[in-house]
Design a protein around this motif. Structure first.
Motif, short mmCIF file in Angstrom:
data_model
loop_
_atom_site.label_atom_id
_atom_site.label_comp_id
_atom_site.label_asym_id
_atom_site.label_seq_id
_atom_site.Cartn_x
_atom_site.Cartn_y
_atom_site.Cartn_z
N GLN A 3 0.81 -1.21 0.00
CA GLN A 3 0.00 0.00 0.00
C GLN A 3 0.85 1.27 0.00
O GLN A 3 0.53 2.24 -0.67
CB GLN A 3 -0.95 -0.01 1.18
CG GLN A 3 -1.98 1.10 1.10
CD GLN A 3 -3.12 0.90 2.07
OE1 GLN A 3 -3.34 -0.19 2.57
NE2 GLN A 3 -3.86 1.94 2.32
N TRP A 78 -13.32 7.39 0.15
CA TRP A 78 -14.00 6.11 0.01
C TRP A 78 -15.47 6.33 -0.38
O TRP A 78 -16.02 5.57 -1.16
CB TRP A 78 -13.91 5.30 1.30
CG TRP A 78 -12.53 4.80 1.58
CD1 TRP A 78 -11.74 5.11 2.65
CD2 TRP A 78 -11.76 3.89 0.79
NE1 TRP A 78 -10.54 4.47 2.56
CE2 TRP A 78 -10.51 3.70 1.43
CE3 TRP A 78 -11.99 3.22 -0.41
CZ2 TRP A 78 -9.53 2.88 0.92
CZ3 TRP A 78 -11.00 2.39 -0.92
CH2 TRP A 78 -9.77 2.23 -0.26
N SER A 91 -17.96 2.02 3.22
CA SER A 91 -17.17 0.90 3.73
C SER A 91 -17.01 -0.21 2.69
O SER A 91 -16.08 -1.00 2.79
CB SER A 91 -17.80 0.34 5.01
OG SER A 91 -19.03 -0.28 4.74
N ARG A 94 -13.75 0.20 0.71
CA ARG A 94 -12.65 0.07 1.66
C ARG A 94 -12.44 -1.40 2.02
O ARG A 94 -11.30 -1.87 2.09
CB ARG A 94 -12.94 0.89 2.92
CG ARG A 94 -11.75 0.93 3.85
CD ARG A 94 -11.92 1.88 5.02
NE ARG A 94 -13.11 2.67 4.99
CZ ARG A 94 -13.99 2.73 5.99
NH1 ARG A 94 -13.80 2.05 7.09
NH2 ARG A 94 -15.06 3.50 5.90
N ARG A 95 -13.52 -2.13 2.24
CA ARG A 95 -13.41 -3.57 2.57
C ARG A 95 -12.83 -4.35 1.39
O ARG A 95 -11.98 -5.23 1.58
CB ARG A 95 -14.77 -4.14 2.95
CG ARG A 95 -15.26 -3.76 4.33
CD ARG A 95 -16.45 -4.59 4.78
NE ARG A 95 -17.41 -4.89 3.72
CZ ARG A 95 -18.54 -4.21 3.48
NH1 ARG A 95 -18.85 -3.19 4.24
NH2 ARG A 95 -19.34 -4.57 2.52
N HIS A 97 -10.90 -3.22 -0.98
CA HIS A 97 -9.49 -2.82 -1.08
C HIS A 97 -8.65 -3.55 -0.03
O HIS A 97 -7.61 -4.13 -0.34
CB HIS A 97 -9.39 -1.31 -0.89
CG HIS A 97 -8.00 -0.77 -0.94
ND1 HIS A 97 -7.17 -0.80 0.16
CD2 HIS A 97 -7.29 -0.20 -1.94
CE1 HIS A 97 -6.01 -0.26 -0.18
NE2 HIS A 97 -6.06 0.12 -1.44
N LYS A 98 -9.13 -3.53 1.19
CA LYS A 98 -8.38 -4.17 2.28
C LYS A 98 -8.22 -5.67 2.03
O LYS A 98 -7.13 -6.23 2.20
CB LYS A 98 -9.12 -3.93 3.61
CG LYS A 98 -8.40 -4.45 4.81
CD LYS A 98 -9.14 -4.10 6.08
CE LYS A 98 -8.42 -4.60 7.31
NZ LYS A 98 -9.12 -4.22 8.55
N HIS A 99 -9.28 -6.31 1.59
CA HIS A 99 -9.23 -7.75 1.31
C HIS A 99 -8.23 -8.04 0.18
O HIS A 99 -7.41 -8.95 0.29
CB HIS A 99 -10.62 -8.27 0.94
CG HIS A 99 -10.60 -9.69 0.48
ND1 HIS A 99 -10.44 -10.75 1.35
CD2 HIS A 99 -10.70 -10.23 -0.76
CE1 HIS A 99 -10.44 -11.87 0.67
NE2 HIS A 99 -10.60 -11.59 -0.62
N MET A 101 -5.66 -6.26 -0.80
CA MET A 101 -4.29 -6.02 -0.35
C MET A 101 -3.79 -7.16 0.53
O MET A 101 -2.62 -7.54 0.43
CB MET A 101 -4.19 -4.69 0.39
CG MET A 101 -4.30 -3.46 -0.52
SD MET A 101 -3.13 -3.44 -1.89
CE MET A 101 -1.57 -3.35 -1.05
N LYS A 102 -4.68 -7.72 1.36
CA LYS A 102 -4.25 -8.88 2.18
C LYS A 102 -3.88 -10.05 1.30
O LYS A 102 -2.89 -10.73 1.55
CB LYS A 102 -5.38 -9.27 3.14
CG LYS A 102 -5.44 -8.45 4.38
CD LYS A 102 -6.48 -9.00 5.33
CE LYS A 102 -6.55 -8.16 6.57
NZ LYS A 102 -7.58 -8.64 7.52
#
Length: 109
Positions: A3, A78, A91, A94-95, A97-99, A101-102
């Protein structure tokens, strides 16, 4: 791609523009050579980020990353991204994106 690298995109592009402006000022050969080398290095980093985003297979995820990192000179919120992809809840992107990136970070290790 982590990120932090993605968040550098706008700054890298701005730095390339600034260095190109300096080149037009008529610097001596040594300084111009150093600046050209720096521009090349920065351009490679920019291309790497663009390639990463363009390689995302899922259109919605790719659009989320595009709007977050490449769309404008300022980071897109967002909420604005949610509206642009047809969602109403900030959200959601954002969720996603976060998923993503993980998943990327675990596959790069």
């Amino acid at each position: 791609m982590i990120q932090h690298e993605l968040e550098q995109y706008r700054s890298l592009v701005a730095e390339i523009v600034e260095l190109n402006y300096l080149l037009k000022q008529g610097l001596n050969e040594k300084k111009a050579g150093n600046i050209k080398a720096r521009i090349q290095e920065l351009s490679e980093r920019v291309k790497s980020i663009e390639d990463f985003i363009n390689a995302i297979q899922d259109s919605k995820v790719r659009r989320i990353f595009f709007y977050r990192y490449m769309y404008s000179q300022r980071k897109t919120s967002w909420q604005d991204i949610a509206f642009r992809i047809g969602e109403h809840d900030e959200s959601y992107p954002r969720r996603i994106h976060k998923h993503y990136m993980k998943v990327v970070e675990t596959t790069e290790l």
